[in-house]
Enzyme design. Sequence first.
Site, PDB file in Angstrom:
ATOM      1  N   ILE A  83     158.476 -20.169  47.745  1.00 11.09           N
ATOM      2  CA  ILE A  83     159.831 -20.074  48.283  1.00 11.09           C
ATOM      3  C   ILE A  83     160.544 -21.416  48.298  1.00 11.09           C
ATOM      4  CG2 ILE A  83     159.390 -18.038  49.692  1.00 11.09           C
ATOM      5  CD1 ILE A  83     158.886 -19.856  52.059  1.00 11.09           C
ATOM      6  N   GLY A  84     159.882 -22.478  47.892  1.00 16.97           N
ATOM      7  CA  GLY A  84     160.541 -23.777  47.892  1.00 16.97           C
ATOM      8  C   GLY A  84     159.683 -24.828  47.233  1.00 16.97           C
ATOM      9  N   GLY A  89     156.152 -31.477  47.577  1.00 15.95           N
ATOM     10  CA  GLY A  89     155.175 -30.557  47.040  1.00 15.95           C
ATOM     11  C   GLY A  89     155.789 -29.178  46.888  1.00 15.95           C
ATOM     12  N   LEU A  91     156.194 -25.050  48.611  1.00 12.77           N
ATOM     13  CA  LEU A  91     156.172 -24.218  49.810  1.00 12.77           C
ATOM     14  C   LEU A  91     156.007 -22.756  49.437  1.00 12.77           C
ATOM     15  CD1 LEU A  91     156.670 -24.190  52.943  1.00 12.77           C
ATOM     16  CD2 LEU A  91     159.023 -23.622  52.371  1.00 12.77           C
ATOM     17  N   ASP A 196     166.489 -38.443  58.887  1.00 14.56           N
ATOM     18  CA  ASP A 196     166.872 -37.738  57.655  1.00 14.56           C
ATOM     19  C   ASP A 196     167.722 -36.517  57.992  1.00 14.56           C
ATOM     20  OD1 ASP A 196     167.067 -37.219  54.953  1.00 14.56           O
ATOM     21  OD2 ASP A 196     165.167 -36.149  54.825  1.00 14.56           O
TER      22      ASP A 196
END
Length: 536
Positions: A83-84, A89, A91, A196
């Site tokens: 999903i990401g 890295g 997900l 961030d």
Amino acid sequence: MSITAGPKVTTTAALVNTDRKMNNHHSTQVLHGSGQHGMQPSGNNVLNGLANGATGLQSSASSTSTRDDSTIVGLHYKIGKKIGEGSFGVLFEGVNMINNVPVAIKFEPRKTDAPQLKDEYRTYKILSGSEGIPQAYYFGQEGLHNILVIDLLGPSLEDLFDWCGRRFSIKTVVHVAIQMITLIEELHDHDLIYRDIKPDNFLIGRPNQPDANMVHLIDFGMAKLYRDPKTKQHIPYREKKSLSGTARYMSINTHLGREQSRRDDMEALGHVFFYFLRGQLPWQGLKAANNKLKYEKIGEKKRSTNVYDLSQGLPVQFGRYLEIVRNLGFEETPDYEGYRKLLLSVLDELGQKLDGEYDWMKLNGGRGWDLAINKKPNLHGYGHPTPPNEKSKRHRNKFNQVPLAVNNLNGSNVPLQSHSPLPGGTDLTQGVSNAPQQPQQIMSQQQYQQHTQQRLDPMSYEAYKQQVQQRYAQQPQPTQQKAQKSPNNDTSQQQFSQNRQQQPQYQFQQNQPQNGKVQVADSNSEKGFFSKLGCC
């Protein structure tokens, strides 16, 4: 005082109580969701003693899954679709097989230059129980990766912003701004700064849940202690610091290389508020010869842009907020409650209320957001991926139409002939060439069936694992000649290879708690001036 838009909801702790009793392995995962009304978020060595006995970190030996099923990690977390993905890295969504609770599973290569998942897991445990912070369940090692399992959430504010035509109403901005201020206040109360701030790291909940439209904060890989948790001694002011964060939203002081503190988080929030209100910021789209010059241009544009000009046509309270936080002192405590009251006054002037109604709830004829209709624009957040671009489509079509070469006994690839070769041995899969042709190997029916079975769903964990294994297998190995040129001429090639294999384990262990105190590396120690910068 905590102010949130919509009804107050309970934390996720109750949902995972059963899981924590039955599982000694704690882990963390990232967020993601599907359905209506929702989709998809390091401190330094001062952290000593902060999370003593609280983080529940397991050694690599105890945290590595022993199950035969390759799609299960942490003993009972089953991996689903990707999903990401991003610089951290990959997900995946997943599920807790004990209580069927959806989770997000974050994979980070163990050989990465700047591992973050371990520090991120510690931060989740420090913030455990805080409203709007996902619960971390597990952290450990699985093969070539560090694994983090956390609550699965819905889409990010960036996703929702896209789906709403890249403009939020003033009412929606006030709703999310109040919650975002409260989340950052909670982080600051735990002696941490975020560093961030960006819309991608603020997510709403999953559909049909009490917190479906509540804003959550994720991704604490950049978080850092700004004061000692015990003595409350503030970190010293320093300059010539490397940039940390996303250039589009970071504070002016961060551009100038000054040590970040609470004021910088608050200023970055102000930039996000104007981004939601205006659709874009004046310093977006600047061109430069390289990234260093580009970030300098962004900083110069921020300094030269008058807050009054930025607020043209908008409620003056947003400009006032940005002026206030830009004038905070390095160690000064922000007036979080005052900021919330300031923004709430916007609704009073408009004759509106904080009633929990958001722009994304009006999508699709009032049904709300739906992943079947509203596609995730990219894989850098925590939402569903969009179809591949044209280049990847061409690659995919080529992969599906042309049989891949089968490795021969010598390990080299040889071209394959079509299953129905033309008369004269003509093979349309090969280019026209006058060069002598290599012997061709005809794929048998059994080989073709095996090859077809290997065509995995590109969004599956099996496909990702296969890609990682191939990538590691293709890494060049040091030759005997290079080993002889090393400072230690007695080191054999075998010893050299063993040292390389042991290196990731050392990197993972070097931040283990020592003498009962948690040691967390300062992320500013990374190599490269712009190593921590995000998209601008």
